[in-house]
Design an enzyme around this catalytic site. Structure first.
Site, mmCIF file in Angstrom:
data_model
loop_
_atom_site.group_PDB
_atom_site.id
_atom_site.type_symbol
_atom_site.label_atom_id
_atom_site.label_comp_id
_atom_site.label_asym_id
_atom_site.label_seq_id
_atom_site.Cartn_x
_atom_site.Cartn_y
_atom_site.Cartn_z
ATOM 1 N NE ARG A 47 -7.913 12.099 7.030
ATOM 2 C CZ ARG A 47 -7.852 11.489 5.747
ATOM 3 N NH1 ARG A 47 -7.527 12.575 4.929
ATOM 4 N NH2 ARG A 47 -7.873 10.312 5.542
ATOM 5 C CG HIS A 67 -1.159 9.147 4.739
ATOM 6 N ND1 HIS A 67 -1.619 9.792 4.024
ATOM 7 C CD2 HIS A 67 -1.788 7.770 4.500
ATOM 8 C CE1 HIS A 67 -2.322 9.260 3.057
ATOM 9 N NE2 HIS A 67 -2.582 7.965 3.301
ATOM 10 C CB SER A 115 -6.759 2.490 -0.105
ATOM 11 O OG SER A 115 -5.543 2.599 0.280
ATOM 12 C CE LYS A 124 -3.574 1.334 3.908
ATOM 13 N NZ LYS A 124 -3.801 2.577 3.443
ATOM 14 C CG ASP A 126 -3.121 0.874 -2.793
ATOM 15 O OD1 ASP A 126 -1.741 1.195 -2.431
ATOM 16 O OD2 ASP A 126 -3.995 1.364 -1.629
ATOM 17 C CG HIS A 127 -2.482 4.930 -3.521
ATOM 18 N ND1 HIS A 127 -1.491 5.314 -2.369
ATOM 19 C CD2 HIS A 127 -3.445 4.032 -2.664
ATOM 20 C CE1 HIS A 127 -2.162 4.901 -1.263
ATOM 21 N NE2 HIS A 127 -2.915 4.249 -1.303
ATOM 22 N NE ARG A 180 -4.552 9.357 6.284
ATOM 23 C CZ ARG A 180 -3.735 8.693 7.155
ATOM 24 N NH1 ARG A 180 -2.914 9.290 8.088
ATOM 25 N NH2 ARG A 180 -3.542 7.301 7.103
ATOM 26 C CG ASP A 181 -6.444 12.731 1.464
ATOM 27 O OD1 ASP A 181 -5.648 11.786 1.715
ATOM 28 O OD2 ASP A 181 -7.867 12.798 1.919
ATOM 29 C CG HIS A 188 -2.514 8.733 -1.555
ATOM 30 N ND1 HIS A 188 -3.873 8.216 -1.648
ATOM 31 C CD2 HIS A 188 -2.145 8.081 -0.164
ATOM 32 C CE1 HIS A 188 -4.245 7.410 -0.601
ATOM 33 N NE2 HIS A 188 -2.899 7.432 0.157
ATOM 34 C CG ASP A 237 -1.501 4.806 2.396
ATOM 35 O OD1 ASP A 237 -1.217 5.402 1.590
ATOM 36 O OD2 ASP A 237 -2.404 4.484 3.418
ATOM 37 C CG ASP A 296 -2.338 0.650 1.036
ATOM 38 O OD1 ASP A 296 -2.208 1.907 0.734
ATOM 39 O OD2 ASP A 296 -3.317 -0.324 0.805
ATOM 40 N NE ARG A 312 -8.385 3.064 6.920
ATOM 41 C CZ ARG A 312 -7.666 3.626 5.969
ATOM 42 N NH1 ARG A 312 -8.472 4.142 4.875
ATOM 43 N NH2 ARG A 312 -6.340 3.675 6.103
ATOM 44 C CG HIS A 367 -11.486 10.343 2.746
ATOM 45 N ND1 HIS A 367 -12.211 8.996 3.062
ATOM 46 C CD2 HIS A 367 -10.629 10.131 2.717
ATOM 47 C CE1 HIS A 367 -11.288 8.432 3.398
ATOM 48 N NE2 HIS A 367 -10.078 9.036 3.175
ATOM 49 N NE ARG A 371 -11.338 6.071 1.154
ATOM 50 C CZ ARG A 371 -9.939 5.641 0.955
ATOM 51 N NH1 ARG A 371 -9.292 6.053 -0.043
ATOM 52 N NH2 ARG A 371 -9.458 5.088 1.975
ATOM 53 C CB ALA A 372 -17.619 3.575 2.165
ATOM 54 C CG ASP A 373 -12.139 4.050 3.988
ATOM 55 O OD1 ASP A 373 -12.572 5.329 3.597
ATOM 56 O OD2 ASP A 373 -10.902 3.904 3.781
ATOM 57 N NE ARG A 374 -9.184 7.209 6.804
ATOM 58 C CZ ARG A 374 -8.398 6.664 7.810
ATOM 59 N NH1 ARG A 374 -8.931 6.765 9.037
ATOM 60 N NH2 ARG A 374 -7.285 6.415 7.615
#
Ligand SMILES: O=C(O)[C@@H](CO)OP(=O)(O)O
Ligand SMILES: [Mn+2]
Ligand SMILES: [Mn+2]
Length: 557
Positions: free
Chosen positions: A206, A436, A81, A364, A473-474, A170-171, A503, A432, A28, A213, A140, A289-292
């Site tokens: 965040r 971050h 991701s 992950k 993945d990135h 972070r992003d 990323h 990853d 990752d 997540r 996200h 985006r879902a995960d968080r």
């Protein structure tokens, strides 16, 4: 794409199924960056294994992992991701959440759909709340989409709007949260001038507030609930600008990053919170985006809930920007229909009796299961699939950069040796998650560790006459410095290189091999533009099957 109806896999005409299993290993955030200087942790780290793999003719290439190649709105969008694992697992180009929301806003369909109709009755006498990540990172959420929704709501009669913002860093560059708050305050001032009472009501960083997540730490969501819903936090401020300035402690020895700001609540002249969530209010989570946001969605929606004491559970009209979990149908109401992802590789394998072992650590875990399987929770066939989650630490990951790589490696080795699986799929989180944090030394350290883990896994692949496909993945660890746009030289402020926590736009490596892979099997060289979506077909071939026809082409010659 229409959902496939025929799930039969045909044997590959020339590649037979190997004697041993196929290892599919995702590193990752391990990008293959052109810039190879001191701030490329993948390059700086001692990585004898992946270095050797890069040198094998016909068995190494790079893959596109960002932008339109993975279904993101533009080629300026870094990979992430969700889209990465969606593409890897589905083998298809999927219009991702960001792009779908853009389209719904551009056409105005977002304001005529069922989700919008569900929230609008609250516009007159109640409050409309927006909760989500405030940045233009595009992983996200995006501020332009938030602004569009807030303006759209005011134009359509929302009288009272409250914003609950999670700061990013972070992003996007650390320290940029202030800029996003100022932009938002600008939009809110515009609405106030038109008679809409619109204010920021609460917030926090965040990583410590709201956006946990995979149930790594429910306490994070609890802190968010208290701030956003109940109006309780360790810090109270009269405005968000002061909140962020104060909580960041910019002038101190150790400033606090946007990712980790404490929760805060905005209060009025009377010192009462300006925007708690009450019965009858509407709540929009504006992350696509879902995960968080799945955990917060559960807290808002579920009557039965025991993850923390909500103290008060307001009866709201709650919608997600999208439906975050199609199996749980969560949330019930949403503004934009999520991408339809069907016919994923996991479903095909299960329907053809293939046995799969999947492992990662909590951070992950959903990436190699939920995202891999097209945002689907649970198993396709529990008899055939074994999913192992190794609990992640709950400390900042630069403080424990080994994370659970050792444990994942051991679990992978045991699964390969067990003879019980046709595919062993694992994800190493370190490049990853440590990337971050912006901590270069810790990231270099963990890239070397992950390389060592890959080496051990590949030794076992050889031992069992198996095959491997190793990719990422990135990018992330491959660039740890913010750079001058033109010269690409690292940016220096007050004598220090400014770290990059996000990323990257870099492509990712793809390595294939293993003692069980016939010597004549090579990667083709006629698909220079290939990306993550081409991996699934390649995986089927390496397992001795022809790839399903709806998938992007294989990378094998
Ligand atoms: O941590 C996350 O949520 C994202 C970055 O916002 O990273 P990844 O896409 O690698 O999960
Ligand atoms: Mn990732
Ligand atoms: Mn990441």
């Amino acid at each position: 794409m229409a959902a496939p109806t025929d799930f039969t896999l045909k044997p590959h005409p020339t590649i037979s199924k190997g004697e041993g299993p196929l290892l599919v290993c995702v590193l990752d955030g391990f990008g293959e960056n052109k810039i190879k200087d001191d701030y490329n942790a993948v390059h700086v780290a001692e990585t004898p294994c992946t270095d050797a793999l890069r040198a094998v003719p016909g068995r190494f290439r790079t893959l596109k992992a960002h932008g339109t190649a993975v279904g993101l709105p533009s080629d300026d969008d870094m990979g992430n991701s969700e889209v990465g694992h969606n593409a890897l697992g589905a083998g298809q180009l999927i219009d991702q959440g960001a792009a779908l929301v853009d389209k719904a806003l551009a056409s105005g369909s977002i304001f005529s759909g069922e989700g919008w109709q569900y929230v609008s009755p609250a516009f007159g006498a109640n409050t409309l709340h927006f909760i989500g990540l405030l940045s233009d990172g595009g992983v996200h959420s995006r501020t332009d989409q938030l602004h569009g929704c807030v303006r759209g709501a005011a134009e359509r009669g929302a009288k009272r709007i409250r914003l609950h913002i999670l700061t990013d860093g972070r992003d996007v560059p650390d320290g940029s949260s202030l800029k996003f708050v100022e932009e938002l305050e600008g939009v809110l001032a515009e609405l106030q001038a038109k008679g809409c009472d619109a204010k920021i009501a609460s917030g926090g960083g965040r990583m410590g507030v709201t956006m946990d997540r995979y149930e790594a730490d429910w306490n994070i969501v609890k802190k968010g609930w208290e701030a956003h819903v109940l109006g309780e936090a360790p810090h109270y401020f009269k405005d968000a600008h002061t909140a962020i300035k104060t909580l960041r402690k910019d002038d101190s020895e150790k400033p606090v990053s946007d990712q980790w700001l404490d929760p805060f609540v905005i209060v009025g002249e009377d010192n009462a919170p300006v925007g708690t969530v009450q019965d009858g209010d509407a709540v929009v989570i504006f992350n696509f985006r879902a995960d968080r946001v799945i955990e917060l969605s559960k807290a808002l929606e579920y009557a039965e809930f025991d993850k923390f004491d909500r103290k008060r559970w307001p009866q709201t009209r709650f919608v997600g920007m999208m439906q975050y979990d199609g199996d749980l149908k969560l949330p019930t109401n949403y503004l934009v229909p999520p991408p339809a992802i069907s016919g994923t590789s996991g479903e095909f394998l299960a329907k053809n009796g293939q046995r799969t072992f999947v492992c990662s650590e909590t951070q992950k875990f959903g990436h190699v299961t939920f995202f891999w399987n097209g945002n689907r929770s649970g198993y396709f066939d529990e008899e055939l699939e074994t999913y192992v989650e190794i609990p992640s630490d709950t400390v900042p990951f630069n403080e424990a950069p080994d994370m659970k790589a050792r444990e994942i490696c051991e679990a992978g080795k045991a699964a390969l040796r067990s003879g019980k699986y046709d595919q062993v799929r694992i994800n190493f989180a370190n490049p990853d998650m440590v990337g971050h944090t912006g901590d270069l030394a810790a990231t270099v350290h963990c890239c070397a560790l992950v390389d060592q883990c890959v080496k051990e896994l590949l030794e076992v692949v050889d031992e069992v006459k198996g095959r491997f496909l190793v990719t990422a993945d990135h990018g992330n660890a491959d660039d740890m410095a913010q750079r001058d746009k033109k010269t690409k030289a690292p940016l220096v402020q007050e004598g220090k290189v400014v770290s990059l926590t996000s990323h990257t736009l870099a492509p990712v490596p793809l390595f294939i091999g293993g003692a069980g892979l016939p010597a004549d099997i090579k990667l083709r060289d006629d698909l220079p533009e290939a990306g993550l979506g081409n991996v699934a077909a390649t995986v089927f071939n390496l397992m001795g099957f022809e790839a399903p026809s709806h998938m992007q082409p294989t990378l094998l010659a």
